[in-house]
Design a protein around this motif. Structure first.
Motif, short mmCIF file in Angstrom:
data_model
loop_
_atom_site.label_atom_id
_atom_site.label_comp_id
_atom_site.label_asym_id
_atom_site.label_seq_id
_atom_site.Cartn_x
_atom_site.Cartn_y
_atom_site.Cartn_z
N LEU A 21 -14.54 11.84 -9.90
CA LEU A 21 -16.04 12.21 -9.40
C LEU A 21 -16.25 11.57 -8.29
CD1 LEU A 21 -17.84 11.42 -12.81
CD2 LEU A 21 -17.10 13.36 -12.18
N PRO A 22 -17.27 12.12 -7.65
CA PRO A 22 -17.54 11.70 -6.01
C PRO A 22 -17.95 10.11 -6.31
CG PRO A 22 -18.77 13.82 -6.49
CD PRO A 22 -17.91 13.26 -7.71
N THR A 23 -17.46 9.25 -5.34
CA THR A 23 -17.55 7.84 -5.51
C THR A 23 -19.18 7.58 -5.29
OG1 THR A 23 -15.45 7.42 -4.39
CG2 THR A 23 -16.98 5.70 -4.45
N PRO A 24 -19.73 6.80 -6.19
CA PRO A 24 -21.10 6.38 -6.10
C PRO A 24 -21.58 5.42 -5.12
CG PRO A 24 -20.34 5.58 -8.01
CD PRO A 24 -19.24 6.19 -7.49
N PHE A 25 -22.60 5.45 -4.56
CA PHE A 25 -23.19 4.21 -3.85
C PHE A 25 -22.82 4.16 -2.26
CE2 PHE A 25 -22.35 2.32 -8.16
CZ PHE A 25 -23.54 2.51 -8.71
N VAL A 26 -21.66 4.89 -2.05
CA VAL A 26 -21.34 4.59 -0.60
C VAL A 26 -22.28 5.36 0.46
CG1 VAL A 26 -19.38 5.39 1.10
CG2 VAL A 26 -18.76 4.72 -1.30
N GLY A 27 -22.86 6.51 -0.05
CA GLY A 27 -23.58 7.31 0.93
C GLY A 27 -24.73 6.58 1.09
N TRP A 28 -25.39 6.24 -0.09
CA TRP A 28 -26.71 5.19 0.04
C TRP A 28 -26.58 4.05 0.87
CZ3 TRP A 28 -31.16 7.51 -0.28
CH2 TRP A 28 -31.07 8.40 -1.17
N THR A 29 -25.40 3.30 0.72
CA THR A 29 -25.17 2.17 1.29
C THR A 29 -25.09 2.50 2.92
OG1 THR A 29 -24.00 1.18 -0.37
CG2 THR A 29 -23.68 0.12 1.84
N GLU A 30 -24.24 3.34 3.39
CA GLU A 30 -24.12 3.94 4.58
C GLU A 30 -25.71 4.47 5.47
OE1 GLU A 30 -21.10 7.00 5.06
OE2 GLU A 30 -19.37 5.43 4.58
N LEU A 31 -26.27 5.24 4.53
CA LEU A 31 -27.69 5.70 5.22
C LEU A 31 -28.59 4.48 5.29
CD1 LEU A 31 -29.61 7.79 5.80
CD2 LEU A 31 -30.12 7.83 3.34
N LEU A 32 -28.64 3.43 4.28
CA LEU A 32 -29.69 2.34 4.53
C LEU A 32 -29.11 1.48 5.67
CD1 LEU A 32 -30.42 1.60 0.92
CD2 LEU A 32 -32.05 2.67 2.69
N THR A 33 -27.62 1.28 5.96
CA THR A 33 -27.15 0.59 6.99
C THR A 33 -27.68 1.02 8.24
OG1 THR A 33 -25.23 -0.05 5.74
CG2 THR A 33 -25.24 -0.20 8.32
N GLU A 34 -27.75 2.28 8.46
CA GLU A 34 -28.20 2.93 9.60
C GLU A 34 -29.67 2.62 9.80
OE1 GLU A 34 -28.68 7.46 11.62
OE2 GLU A 34 -26.87 7.01 10.37
N LEU A 35 -30.49 2.88 8.48
CA LEU A 35 -31.98 2.88 8.54
C LEU A 35 -32.53 1.37 8.81
CD1 LEU A 35 -32.84 5.01 5.62
CD2 LEU A 35 -33.25 5.59 8.25
N PHE A 36 -31.75 0.36 8.41
CA PHE A 36 -31.99 -1.14 8.57
C PHE A 36 -31.61 -1.48 9.81
CE2 PHE A 36 -32.03 -1.83 3.84
CZ PHE A 36 -33.30 -2.60 3.74
N GLY A 37 -30.50 -0.75 10.47
CA GLY A 37 -30.11 -1.08 11.92
C GLY A 37 -31.35 -0.42 12.61
N ALA A 38 -32.05 0.50 12.33
CA ALA A 38 -33.01 0.90 13.41
C ALA A 38 -34.29 0.04 13.21
CB ALA A 38 -33.45 2.53 12.81
N ALA A 39 -34.49 -0.41 12.04
CA ALA A 39 -35.63 -1.43 11.60
C ALA A 39 -35.28 -2.74 12.28
CB ALA A 39 -35.57 -1.91 10.22
N GLN A 40 -34.01 -3.02 12.57
CA GLN A 40 -33.54 -4.23 13.29
C GLN A 40 -33.88 -4.19 14.66
OE1 GLN A 40 -29.52 -5.62 13.95
NE2 GLN A 40 -30.09 -7.46 12.79
N ARG A 41 -33.75 -2.91 15.19
CA ARG A 41 -34.05 -2.72 16.47
C ARG A 41 -35.49 -2.60 16.81
NH1 ARG A 41 -29.48 0.80 15.48
NH2 ARG A 41 -30.77 2.72 15.45
N ASP A 42 -36.25 -2.12 15.86
CA ASP A 42 -37.75 -2.15 16.24
C ASP A 42 -38.24 -3.57 15.69
OD1 ASP A 42 -37.31 0.68 16.52
OD2 ASP A 42 -37.89 1.07 14.39
N GLY A 43 -37.85 -4.60 15.53
CA GLY A 43 -38.18 -5.73 15.43
C GLY A 43 -38.81 -6.26 14.14
N TYR A 44 -38.50 -5.20 12.89
CA TYR A 44 -38.85 -5.53 11.39
C TYR A 44 -38.08 -6.47 10.84
CZ TYR A 44 -41.94 -1.45 12.63
OH TYR A 44 -42.83 -0.67 13.09
N LEU A 45 -36.70 -6.77 11.27
CA LEU A 45 -36.05 -7.54 10.47
C LEU A 45 -35.73 -8.79 10.94
CD1 LEU A 45 -32.79 -5.40 9.34
CD2 LEU A 45 -35.04 -5.53 8.18
N ARG A 46 -35.35 -9.75 10.24
CA ARG A 46 -35.04 -11.02 10.69
C ARG A 46 -34.03 -11.23 11.77
NH1 ARG A 46 -33.85 -14.50 5.49
NH2 ARG A 46 -32.29 -15.28 7.09
#
Length: 219
Positions: free
Chosen positions: A139-164
């Protein structure tokens, strides 16, 4: 997003172009089978679901199922693939709302929680993934797509100053994916996902303050 466009990450890509007219009835029948199978798998699991029951639920013959799917294993894998094909459009719709990067993450996960609560196709896929060792085909491997997508989104949040400053986007993504899919499974087991939005709100209120920079308001 790049991740949302990759068929290998999210599952089989569904063409945006409609089928030729002579294929429309076949397409409708296939979707009818997938919908009926999803309801059966979500309720009964892989082992207790039979193609006879799927055919009865869909109001077609068992032979019609074999016209579209080789066997029950192939049908189960197709349900999972169909589930992953839902996410790119949902991600794009959320990103098009003009929210900032942190708001996008929170809104996206709330929408996903709602889909898990309401959509039998997604519920069936989640159950089939848990039972993947009994199905007999990959079956398609679960969780990988979400982890990659959220890594990209959290990267944007970090650049925007929202992350520690010391918060790794990759670590934040892994923690949120683990927490989110953990609560959806527990909510399913204990309450048939009726309380999944409340459980997600708890995760948001307790975990995000440890990820976000001081003074950032959690959406």
């Amino acid at each position: 997003m790049r991740q949302a466009e990759e068929a290998g990450t999210w599952g089989r890509r569904i063409s945006s172009a409609g089928p030729p007219i002579h294929q429309e009835r076949a397409r409708q029948t296939r979707q009818l089978i997938l919908s009926a199978a999803a309801q059966e798998f979500a309720t009964n699991g892989f082992r207790s679901t039979s193609l006879v029951h799927v055919a009865q639920r869909a109001g077609i013959t068992k032979g019609a199922i074999y016209h579209h799917f080789t066997n029950k294993e192939n049908l189960a894998a197709s349900v999972v693939e169909e589930h992953y094909a839902l996410w790119p459009a949902l991600v794009a719709e959320t990103q098009d709302k003009g929210m900032n990067s942190l708001e996008t993450i929170v809104a996206l996960l709330e929408r996903v929680a709602t889909v898990f609560r309401d959509d039998p196709l997604v519920q069936a896929s989640a159950r089939l993934q848990i039972e993947r060792s009994t199905i007999g085909i990959p079956l398609p491997t679960p969780f990988v797509g979400w982890t990659e997508l959220l890594t990209e989104l959290f990267g944007a949040a970090q650049r925007d100053g929202y992350l520690r400053p010391d918060c790794s986007p990759q670590a934040a993504a892994r923690v949120i994916v683990a927490a989110f899919f953990g609560i959806q499974h527990i909510s399913d087991t204990l309450h048939e996902r009726r309380d999944i939005l409340e459980r997600w709100d708890e995760v948001k209120r307790l975990v995000f303050p440890g990820i976000c920079a001081l003074g950032v308001r959690i959406p």
